[in-house]
Design a protein around this motif. Structure first.
Motif, PDB file in Angstrom:
ATOM      1  N   GLY A 157       8.054  -7.409  -5.718  1.00 24.66           N
ATOM      2  CA  GLY A 157       7.593  -6.319  -4.868  1.00 24.66           C
ATOM      3  C   GLY A 157       8.778  -5.673  -4.169  1.00 24.66           C
ATOM      4  N   ASP A 158       8.517  -4.940  -3.094  1.00 27.87           N
ATOM      5  CA  ASP A 158       9.601  -4.401  -2.267  1.00 27.87           C
ATOM      6  C   ASP A 158       9.975  -5.492  -1.279  1.00 27.87           C
ATOM      7  OD1 ASP A 158       9.410  -1.959  -3.480  1.00 27.87           O
ATOM      8  OD2 ASP A 158       8.899  -0.836  -1.667  1.00 27.87           O
ATOM      9  N   THR A 159      11.226  -5.881  -1.261  1.00 27.68           N
ATOM     10  CA  THR A 159      11.592  -6.953  -0.328  1.00 27.68           C
ATOM     11  C   THR A 159      13.082  -6.955  -0.039  1.00 27.68           C
ATOM     12  OG1 THR A 159      11.362  -9.332   0.121  1.00 27.68           O
ATOM     13  CG2 THR A 159      11.902  -8.716  -2.142  1.00 27.68           C
ATOM     14  N   GLY A 207       0.764  -1.248   0.000  1.00 28.10           N
ATOM     15  CA  GLY A 207       0.000   0.000   0.000  1.00 28.10           C
ATOM     16  C   GLY A 207       0.788   1.288   0.000  1.00 28.10           C
ATOM     17  N   HIS A 208       2.121   1.225  -0.046  1.00 37.66           N
ATOM     18  CA  HIS A 208       2.885   2.476  -0.041  1.00 37.66           C
ATOM     19  C   HIS A 208       2.599   3.266  -1.317  1.00 37.66           C
ATOM     20  CE1 HIS A 208       5.933   0.528   2.960  1.00 37.66           C
ATOM     21  NE2 HIS A 208       4.824   0.932   3.538  1.00 37.66           N
ATOM     22  N   ASN A 209       2.683   4.611  -1.179  1.00 38.58           N
ATOM     23  CA  ASN A 209       2.274   5.484  -2.277  1.00 38.58           C
ATOM     24  C   ASN A 209       3.022   5.237  -3.577  1.00 38.58           C
ATOM     25  OD1 ASN A 209       0.213   6.911  -1.162  1.00 38.58           O
ATOM     26  ND2 ASN A 209       1.505   8.553  -0.360  1.00 38.58           N
ATOM     27  N   ASP A 210       4.282   4.816  -3.459  1.00 40.57           N
ATOM     28  CA  ASP A 210       5.063   4.607  -4.679  1.00 40.57           C
ATOM     29  C   ASP A 210       4.764   3.243  -5.318  1.00 40.57           C
ATOM     30  OD1 ASP A 210       6.331   3.573  -2.357  1.00 40.57           O
ATOM     31  OD2 ASP A 210       8.247   3.411  -3.403  1.00 40.57           O
ATOM     32  N   HIS A 211       3.681   2.606  -4.868  1.00 36.23           N
ATOM     33  CA  HIS A 211       3.222   1.342  -5.465  1.00 36.23           C
ATOM     34  C   HIS A 211       1.727   1.403  -5.771  1.00 36.23           C
ATOM     35  CE1 HIS A 211       7.079  -0.669  -4.786  1.00 36.23           C
ATOM     36  NE2 HIS A 211       7.160   0.264  -3.859  1.00 36.23           N
ATOM     37  N   LEU A 212       0.966   1.917  -4.796  1.00 39.86           N
ATOM     38  CA  LEU A 212      -0.477   2.101  -5.010  1.00 39.86           C
ATOM     39  C   LEU A 212      -0.708   3.116  -6.134  1.00 39.86           C
ATOM     40  CD1 LEU A 212      -3.126   1.097  -3.671  1.00 39.86           C
ATOM     41  CD2 LEU A 212      -3.114   3.213  -2.343  1.00 39.86           C
ATOM     42  N   LEU A 244       9.629  -9.392   2.274  1.00 38.05           N
ATOM     43  CA  LEU A 244      10.103  -8.873   3.565  1.00 38.05           C
ATOM     44  C   LEU A 244      10.118  -7.358   3.497  1.00 38.05           C
ATOM     45  CD1 LEU A 244      13.146 -11.044   4.694  1.00 38.05           C
ATOM     46  CD2 LEU A 244      10.833 -10.997   5.628  1.00 38.05           C
ATOM     47  N   HIS A 245       9.054  -6.741   3.988  1.00 46.78           N
ATOM     48  CA  HIS A 245       8.877  -5.297   3.849  1.00 46.78           C
ATOM     49  C   HIS A 245       7.748  -4.902   4.784  1.00 46.78           C
ATOM     50  CE1 HIS A 245       9.531  -1.604   1.580  1.00 46.78           C
ATOM     51  NE2 HIS A 245       8.239  -1.473   1.323  1.00 46.78           N
ATOM     52  N   SER A 246       7.540  -3.612   5.000  1.00 45.95           N
ATOM     53  CA  SER A 246       6.383  -3.180   5.780  1.00 45.95           C
ATOM     54  C   SER A 246       5.204  -2.969   4.839  1.00 45.95           C
ATOM     55  CB  SER A 246       6.722  -1.904   6.548  1.00 45.95           C
ATOM     56  OG  SER A 246       7.112  -0.893   5.655  1.00 45.95           O
TER      57      SER A 246
HETATM   58 ZN    ZN Z   1       7.229  -0.026   0.068  1.00 51.40          ZN
END
Ligand code: ZN
Length: 222
Positions: free
Chosen positions: A130-132, A43-48, A97-99
């Motif tokens: 994804g981000d990991t 859900g981070h802005n640079d992905h959503l 592995l990310h928030s």
């Molecule tokens: Zn992120």
């Protein structure tokens, strides 16, 4: 299948369907293409990014799926380890592995965890991590889904950097690796060609370094 990178983590897969992943466009305006399906890793802005504005059928982890549905989107909620089929395209949600907070309406709320996807379309399997950070169960993703392509973050600071991504590429074993999530901003500046050289010198894997907006044709293993 045609794969286009729009910068950061945003990729368009065009085959029998058009699938857009993480629609955040740091280097330009929205592409004119209307995807059939959007997939969100977290859900981070640079992905959503532009998900709400694009308003297409959207695959996401349950918490984000429900939040987007409240804004009127048609969503397909799922969770890590599961596989769904949407319009003949398969989405397997993998760990990352990310928030995973959800930034919407100016506040950050719980958005489930962060995830990646193995996306199956037209006989090809594309793994978008994804981000990991690096995790050794990436070996299982390689063994189970045998991706043809692994799209991996190399920017560091918020995700793994080039060293960890090199090991990730070997764990996954996809014959083609595409770096992402780098040089969007100075804090994640990286040299993708050094990453390419390091992998190609020591393994049989190949790395495609794309420019934002550039496309390549993907072919299967056979
Ligand atoms: Zn992120």
């Amino acid at each position: 299948m045609r794969l286009t990178w729009f910068g950061h983590s945003c990729f368009l897969l065009e085959g029998s369907r058009k699938v857009l992943i993480d629609p955040f466009f740091p280097f330009g305006k929205l592409p004119s293409v209307q995807p059939d399906i959007i997939a969100i890793t977290h859900g981070h802005n640079d992905h959503l990014g532009e998900t709400l504005r694009l308003n297409r059928r959207t695959v996401a982890i349950n918490e984000i799926s429900k939040a987007l549905a409240r804004h009127g989107l048609q969503t397909e909620g799922m969770n890590i380890g599961g596989t769904i089929s949407v319009d003949g395209v398969t989405f397997t949600m993998t760990p990352a592995l990310h928030s995973g907070g959800l930034e919407m309406d100016g506040t950050m709320v719980y958005g489930g965890g962060a995830a990646g996807y193995v996306i199956g379309m037209d006989g090809l399997q594309v793994y978008h991590a994804g981000d990991t950070g690096l995790f050794s169960d990436m070996k299982l993703i390689g063994q189970l889904y045998r991706p043809d392509v692994a799209i991996l973050p190399i920017g560091g600071k918020f995700t793994m950097g080039p060293n960890e991504a090199m090991m990730a590429a070997q764990f996954i074993g996809a014959p083609l690796v595409i770096p992402m999530h780098y040089s969007t901003w100075p804090v994640i500046e990286q040299d993708p060609f050094a990453f390419k050289t390091a992998i190609e010198r020591t393994t049989d894997l190949r790395v495609a370094v794309l420019k934002p907006g550039e496309s390549i044709e993907l072919k299967g293993k056979t």
